[in-house]
Scaffold this motif. Structure first.
Motif, PDB file in Angstrom:
ATOM      1  N   LYS A   5       0.833  -1.192   0.000  1.00  0.00           N
ATOM      2  CA  LYS A   5       0.000   0.000   0.000  1.00  0.00           C
ATOM      3  C   LYS A   5       0.875   1.253   0.000  1.00  0.00           C
ATOM      4  O   LYS A   5       1.936   1.287   0.623  1.00  0.00           O
ATOM      5  CB  LYS A   5      -0.916   0.023   1.228  1.00  0.00           C
ATOM      6  CG  LYS A   5      -2.016  -1.028   1.192  1.00  0.00           C
ATOM      7  CD  LYS A   5      -2.977  -0.815   2.327  1.00  0.00           C
ATOM      8  CE  LYS A   5      -4.126  -1.799   2.255  1.00  0.00           C
ATOM      9  NZ  LYS A   5      -5.120  -1.559   3.314  1.00  0.00           N
ATOM     10  N   TYR A   7       1.165   5.055   1.166  1.00  0.00           N
ATOM     11  CA  TYR A   7       0.628   5.994   2.125  1.00  0.00           C
ATOM     12  C   TYR A   7       0.981   7.422   1.663  1.00  0.00           C
ATOM     13  O   TYR A   7       1.844   7.634   0.797  1.00  0.00           O
ATOM     14  CB  TYR A   7       1.169   5.714   3.514  1.00  0.00           C
ATOM     15  CG  TYR A   7       0.783   4.353   4.006  1.00  0.00           C
ATOM     16  CD1 TYR A   7      -0.463   4.150   4.582  1.00  0.00           C
ATOM     17  CD2 TYR A   7       1.639   3.268   3.853  1.00  0.00           C
ATOM     18  CE1 TYR A   7      -0.836   2.893   5.027  1.00  0.00           C
ATOM     19  CE2 TYR A   7       1.277   2.009   4.283  1.00  0.00           C
ATOM     20  CZ  TYR A   7       0.027   1.821   4.872  1.00  0.00           C
ATOM     21  OH  TYR A   7      -0.338   0.587   5.303  1.00  0.00           O
ATOM     22  N   ILE A 155     -14.759  -1.320   1.573  1.00  0.00           N
ATOM     23  CA  ILE A 155     -13.660  -0.972   2.482  1.00  0.00           C
ATOM     24  C   ILE A 155     -14.093  -1.300   3.910  1.00  0.00           C
ATOM     25  O   ILE A 155     -15.114  -0.792   4.391  1.00  0.00           O
ATOM     26  CB  ILE A 155     -13.277   0.511   2.362  1.00  0.00           C
ATOM     27  CG1 ILE A 155     -12.793   0.808   0.933  1.00  0.00           C
ATOM     28  CG2 ILE A 155     -12.209   0.892   3.368  1.00  0.00           C
ATOM     29  CD1 ILE A 155     -12.462   2.252   0.685  1.00  0.00           C
ATOM     30  N   ASP A 157     -11.721  -1.230   6.686  1.00  0.00           N
ATOM     31  CA  ASP A 157     -10.916  -0.500   7.658  1.00  0.00           C
ATOM     32  C   ASP A 157     -11.593   0.837   8.010  1.00  0.00           C
ATOM     33  O   ASP A 157     -11.875   1.660   7.131  1.00  0.00           O
ATOM     34  CB  ASP A 157      -9.527  -0.239   7.079  1.00  0.00           C
ATOM     35  CG  ASP A 157      -8.607   0.446   8.080  1.00  0.00           C
ATOM     36  OD1 ASP A 157      -8.490   1.684   8.017  1.00  0.00           O
ATOM     37  OD2 ASP A 157      -8.034  -0.264   8.936  1.00  0.00           O
ATOM     38  N   ASN A 159     -10.504   3.515   9.567  1.00  0.00           N
ATOM     39  CA  ASN A 159      -9.710   4.714   9.299  1.00  0.00           C
ATOM     40  C   ASN A 159      -9.779   5.095   7.831  1.00  0.00           C
ATOM     41  O   ASN A 159      -9.965   6.274   7.482  1.00  0.00           O
ATOM     42  CB  ASN A 159      -8.257   4.478   9.727  1.00  0.00           C
ATOM     43  CG  ASN A 159      -7.409   5.735   9.603  1.00  0.00           C
ATOM     44  OD1 ASN A 159      -7.798   6.801  10.082  1.00  0.00           O
ATOM     45  ND2 ASN A 159      -6.253   5.607   8.963  1.00  0.00           N
ATOM     46  N   GLN A 160      -9.627   4.106   6.945  1.00  0.00           N
ATOM     47  CA  GLN A 160      -9.710   4.385   5.514  1.00  0.00           C
ATOM     48  C   GLN A 160     -11.120   4.841   5.121  1.00  0.00           C
ATOM     49  O   GLN A 160     -11.283   5.704   4.251  1.00  0.00           O
ATOM     50  CB  GLN A 160      -9.325   3.128   4.719  1.00  0.00           C
ATOM     51  CG  GLN A 160      -7.852   2.792   4.772  1.00  0.00           C
ATOM     52  CD  GLN A 160      -6.986   3.893   4.181  1.00  0.00           C
ATOM     53  OE1 GLN A 160      -7.425   4.664   3.333  1.00  0.00           O
ATOM     54  NE2 GLN A 160      -5.745   3.978   4.644  1.00  0.00           N
ATOM     55  N   GLU A 213      -7.021   2.018  -2.811  1.00  0.00           N
ATOM     56  CA  GLU A 213      -7.267   1.415  -1.497  1.00  0.00           C
ATOM     57  C   GLU A 213      -8.157   0.175  -1.618  1.00  0.00           C
ATOM     58  O   GLU A 213      -7.908  -0.849  -0.985  1.00  0.00           O
ATOM     59  CB  GLU A 213      -7.921   2.445  -0.565  1.00  0.00           C
ATOM     60  CG  GLU A 213      -6.983   3.538  -0.098  1.00  0.00           C
ATOM     61  CD  GLU A 213      -5.801   2.985   0.662  1.00  0.00           C
ATOM     62  OE1 GLU A 213      -6.013   2.165   1.578  1.00  0.00           O
ATOM     63  OE2 GLU A 213      -4.659   3.347   0.327  1.00  0.00           O
TER      64      GLU A 213
END
Length: 516
Positions: A5, A7, A155, A157, A159-160, A213
């Motif tokens: 990934k 960032y 998605i 996660d 936070n994402q 993502e």
């Protein structure tokens, strides 16, 4: 598919900061130098978007290769990746078309997005995005909302999800929007061409980021979180832990990969278990079919926790033995004979039985009532096991059918049964009548007394019989009892009784009663 990934880099953070600063300077009506700064930010955003697109295309290419190599494993995730590409490209292209439309509105039909002449034009964005009836702003806002909702479904996660949800937010509230403008008005109203184009470039950058993502999430699903193993072991997983002779034994034989350098965390019933050698043992307290279920957790190569559920069925049976007495294989016609049936190694709820020459009714696990239809005709009980889901015959047992034996008459005295001999007059007066039953230590079967005769003797020694038409003493009999003196005796005889088989019979024996 070892893809890492990406960032947010320090360079990207700087671009974002520059974008915010330039927007603030624009609000302060800064000169053309500020507008040229927007062009710099737009170029940087475009380069970042192009790099993200290249990485996304590399993942798509890997998806195609994996699909060819193992379509059964990859098909589900490949289809989702294709869906993500379609909706991302659709919104991206819509933003690109709006950029071209705004530039051409400002510079004419020869306008070039990469070389904008009238960067300070304040009407072009208004005309394209906010013109009544033909403005594209509301359509863009709806497309962003739809994209946000669909992309978030892929998605997990948190936070994402917050980051992507914020990137595509279309509700402007608080002090920054005191006039309660719509998103399109807040974003494009009075904006110079340079700012409007940069806003759309940022949207394109956000699209490729969200797309990337989701693609990384899909890749991790294909790789099963990429747990490393260093040992292969063979395991036999039986379909049933208890098998009876004649039943089918079924088991899966598999090769399992394990990691001897780390032990999984094991949870059963919601509690983490500390199991020596990963062996779960317990004392079975009751019989029946049960399921051991729980889950394992383990860290993968990226340090993420992977969870896998497990389930194993098992059977607990009672210790049992079969004892047969050759002279006791008898059933009584017309009577509800209690029968207990079991098969060693098979739960009682998996045992079935049928009977010829009568009815066999289950009353509970392993318990039946047998009612033969006629005397002298043998019946056969067939016992079957349903352990494997279909009947498996376990044995047949033949019983002789007899008529119920004659009962014995008695006078009920509370819980005692008086069958002859000395009896106090007061006790006799309170007895009320007689009864009859089979009570030989094996059977305890009540009969209905329909009539009997009490025989007294007068002073001349003559027999005086007095008949009762039921089980109770008649008024004449009771009056005679009252007149009897000590040591006088009488006899109860000619007793007629009907048993549960419906057969009426006269009892051969008489009962002698002596007044005490």
């Amino acid at each position: 598919m070892a893809i890492k990934k990406n960032y947010t880099s320090p360079r990207q953070k700087m671009i974002n900061l520059m974008y915010v600063v330039l927007m603030a300077m624009l609000a302060m009506n800064i000169s053309n130098e500020v507008l040229e700064g927007f062009s710099l930010v737009d170029e940087s955003l475009n380069r970042t978007t192009e790099n993200a697109q290249k990485q996304n295309l590399a993942i798509y290419k890997d998806f195609e290769e994996q699909m060819k190599a193992n379509p059964q494993k990859v098909r589900e995730w490949f289809a989702k990746a294709h869906w993500v590409k379609q909706m991302s490209d659709s919104l991206y292209n819509m933003a690109q078309e709006l950029k071209v439309a705004i530039v051409k509105e400002a510079d004419g039909d020869d306008g070039d997005v990469d070389n904008i002449e009238r960067v300070d034009d304040l009407e072009a964005a208004n005309q394209v995005m906010l013109s009544p009836g033909s403005g594209k702003g509301p359509a863009l806002r709806k497309a962003i909302d739809a994209y946000r909702e669909r992309i978030l479904t892929l998605i997990a996660d948190d936070n994402q999800r917050r980051i992507i949800s914020g990137n595509f937010a279309t509700k402007i509230t608080g002090k920054s929007n005191p006039y309660n403008k719509s998103w399109e008005e807040y974003t494009f109203e009075g904006m110079p061409v340079a700012a409007a184009v940069t806003m759309l470039s940022k949207l394109q950058n956000d699209i490729r980021y969200a797309e990337g993502e989701v693609l990384h999430t899909l890749v991790s699903n294909i790789d099963v979180k990429d747990i490393r193993v260093n040992k292969l072991s063979a395991f036999v997983i039986p379909n049933a832990q208890t098998v009876v002779r004649g039943d089918k034994f079924s088991a899966k034989i598999v090769m399992a990969a394990v990691d001897t350098t780390q032990q999984p965390r094991i949870f059963i019933g919601g509690r983490e278990m500390n199991l020596p050698n990963n062996t779960y043992e317990f004392i079975a307290g009751k019989t029946g079919d049960f399921t051991l279920s729980g889950y394992l957790t383990m860290l993968n190569g990226n340090g993420e926790t992977v969870r896998r559920d497990f389930e194993q069925k098992y059977t607990v049976v009672d210790p049992s033995a079969t004892v047969s007495a050759d002279l006791m294989n008898v059933l009584y016609a017309g009577y509800s004979n209690p029968i207990s049936i079991s098969v060693p190694g098979v739960p009682l709820n998996k045992v079935t039985a049928t009977m010829t020459g009568g009815t066999l009714q289950p009353t509970g696990p392993g318990k039946y009532i047998a009612r033969p239809a006629s005397v002298g005709k043998d019946v056969t009980i067939t016992v079957s096991s349903m352990q494997t889901g279909k009947p498996q015959q376990m044995g047949q047992y033949t019983f002789h059918v007899r008529k119920l034996p004659d009962p014995t008459a008695y006078i009920p005295l509370g819980t005692d049964r008086f069958r002859g001999g000395g009896l106090p007059k007061a006790t006799l007066m309170n007895a009320g009548g007689i009864r009859a039953a089979i009570d030989d230590g094996l059977l305890d079967i009540e009969f209905k007394v329909t009539s009997f005769e009490a025989v007294f003797f007068d002073n001349m020694g003559n027999a005086v019989p007095m008949v009762s038409s039921g089980a109770s003493f008649s008024a004449r009999q009771i009056d005679t009892f009252r007149k009897l003196s000590r040591n006088k005796r009488f006899y109860i005889s000619r007793i007629t009784a009907v048993g549960p088989d419906g057969i009426s019979r006269k009892l051969p024996a008489s009962m002698e009663v002596i007044i005490k």
